[in-house]
Design an enzyme around this catalytic site. Structure first.
Site, PDB file in Angstrom:
ATOM      1  N   LEU A  62     -13.954 -40.253 -14.043  1.00 16.72           N
ATOM      2  CA  LEU A  62     -14.755 -41.423 -14.546  1.00 16.72           C
ATOM      3  C   LEU A  62     -14.888 -42.379 -13.159  1.00 16.72           C
ATOM      4  O   LEU A  62     -13.597 -42.861 -12.577  1.00 16.72           O
ATOM      5  CB  LEU A  62     -14.108 -42.477 -15.458  1.00 16.72           C
ATOM      6  CG  LEU A  62     -15.169 -43.311 -16.311  1.00 16.72           C
ATOM      7  CD1 LEU A  62     -16.272 -42.666 -16.892  1.00 16.72           C
ATOM      8  CD2 LEU A  62     -14.502 -44.200 -17.313  1.00 16.72           C
ATOM      9  N   ASP A  63     -15.836 -42.585 -12.409  1.00 14.31           N
ATOM     10  CA  ASP A  63     -16.220 -43.172 -11.262  1.00 14.31           C
ATOM     11  C   ASP A  63     -15.063 -44.585 -11.038  1.00 14.31           C
ATOM     12  O   ASP A  63     -15.074 -45.112 -12.231  1.00 14.31           O
ATOM     13  CB  ASP A  63     -17.470 -43.695 -11.068  1.00 14.31           C
ATOM     14  CG  ASP A  63     -18.530 -42.250 -10.678  1.00 14.31           C
ATOM     15  OD1 ASP A  63     -17.757 -41.417 -10.608  1.00 14.31           O
ATOM     16  OD2 ASP A  63     -19.697 -42.598 -10.898  1.00 14.31           O
ATOM     17  N   ARG A  64     -14.854 -44.983 -10.140  1.00 14.47           N
ATOM     18  CA  ARG A  64     -14.030 -46.018  -9.854  1.00 14.47           C
ATOM     19  C   ARG A  64     -14.722 -47.381 -10.550  1.00 14.47           C
ATOM     20  O   ARG A  64     -14.306 -48.378 -11.129  1.00 14.47           O
ATOM     21  CB  ARG A  64     -13.769 -46.445  -8.371  1.00 14.47           C
ATOM     22  CG  ARG A  64     -12.684 -47.638  -8.120  1.00 14.47           C
ATOM     23  CD  ARG A  64     -12.647 -47.878  -6.676  1.00 14.47           C
ATOM     24  NE  ARG A  64     -11.622 -48.805  -6.483  1.00 14.47           N
ATOM     25  CZ  ARG A  64     -11.223 -49.352  -5.430  1.00 14.47           C
ATOM     26  NH1 ARG A  64     -11.913 -48.705  -4.057  1.00 14.47           N
ATOM     27  NH2 ARG A  64     -10.355 -50.177  -4.802  1.00 14.47           N
ATOM     28  N   HIS A 170     -21.702 -38.536  -9.933  1.00 12.10           N
ATOM     29  CA  HIS A 170     -22.538 -39.737  -9.947  1.00 12.10           C
ATOM     30  C   HIS A 170     -23.900 -39.547 -10.809  1.00 12.10           C
ATOM     31  O   HIS A 170     -24.950 -39.913 -10.208  1.00 12.10           O
ATOM     32  CB  HIS A 170     -22.853 -40.357  -8.535  1.00 12.10           C
ATOM     33  CG  HIS A 170     -21.510 -40.938  -7.907  1.00 12.10           C
ATOM     34  ND1 HIS A 170     -21.863 -41.613  -6.706  1.00 12.10           N
ATOM     35  CD2 HIS A 170     -20.414 -41.065  -8.233  1.00 12.10           C
ATOM     36  CE1 HIS A 170     -20.412 -42.282  -6.477  1.00 12.10           C
ATOM     37  NE2 HIS A 170     -19.765 -41.870  -7.360  1.00 12.10           N
TER      38      HIS A 170
END
Length: 249
Positions: A62-64, A170
């Site tokens: 999960l992206d930052r 993304h």
């Protein structure tokens, strides 16, 4: 829960059994160490290990900047099983996103994307080849602020529910940018002018993307697991401020 990633408060646990644990990750916190920011000192893996007193294994990313559900495994065999479920696309993922403009009521985005490993690779390199990527969405709310934005007399945005089929780098952010509806607050694939507008008028200071629902067959028991997580306070506060700007029917 305080939204600040620098805050050392415990992460909320959404699901916990002998093999798996799921937590609500705040925006701004890495799941594990990353080359994106070598100065970062706090990570989901570290915090949950300390909270549970048990080593855990990452099973997905999960992206930052994205908040919401992160699943971790407590045992190697559970990690392998979850990895297989993601590979076989047997994990149903749902996100909420606030995007620029008025989206269609529903739609599908099927635009191949280059993987994270292929970014910057020369043409012809195997990793530079685009991979299939598919995202479905439904528009939940539309908002229209009576303030000019660029050449338009008003400023529009949409709250959408997003269901990615694949899990490319993304993916949601890149897909919505490619259909001219970038996710608000996205500094990598978004619209800097719109980001500045919403920061000035609605105090939007984060990526407006949150993982809110995850469903999958348990890798050990086979039973269906459903995990939900409401958007964190910083996300919901922006949506609450927008309620006064719903367009008339």
């Amino acid at each position: 829960m305080n939204d600040s990633a620098a805050d050392a408060d415990e992460l909320p646990i959404l699901y916990n059994d002998e093999w798996l644990v799921a937590v609500a990750k705040p925006s701004g916190l890495f799941v594990h160490r990353s080359n994106e920011d070598r100065s970062a000192t706090s990570f989901v893996l570290q915090q949950i290990r300390d909270q549970l007193g048990h080593f855990v294994y990452p099973v997905h990313r999960l992206d930052r900047a994205t908040s919401g559900i992160v699943v971790l495994a407590k045992m190697p065999e559970a990690a392998s099983g979850m990895g297989l479920l993601f590979t076989e696309r047997r994990v149903s993922k749902t996100y909420q996103a606030l995007v620029r403009g008025f989206c269609d009521d529903h739609g599908s985005i099927r635009i191949p994307l280059v993987s994270s490993l292929g970014r910057g690779s020369p043409a012809g390199h195997p990793q530079a080849a685009p991979q299939d990527a598919e995202t479905h969405y439904e528009t939940r709310q539309r908002f229209e602020l009576p303030l000019p934005s660029g050449r338009y007399p008003t400023t529009r945005c949409s709250l959408v529910e997003v269901r990615p089929v694949t899990g490319r780098y993304h993916q949601i952010r890149r897909h919505f940018n490619q259909i001219s509806h970038p996710v608000l607050g996205d500094t990598s694939h978004g619209d800097s002018h719109q980001n500045r507008f919403y920061r000035n008028h609605l105090n939007l200071t984060r990526l407006m993307l949150a993982a809110v629902r995850l469903q999958f067959p348990h890798p050990v028991t086979g039973q269906t697991v459903l995990i939900t997580c409401p958007p964190e306070v910083s996300f919901q506060a922006v949506i609450d401020r927008l309620q006064q700007f719903q367009p008339r029917a």
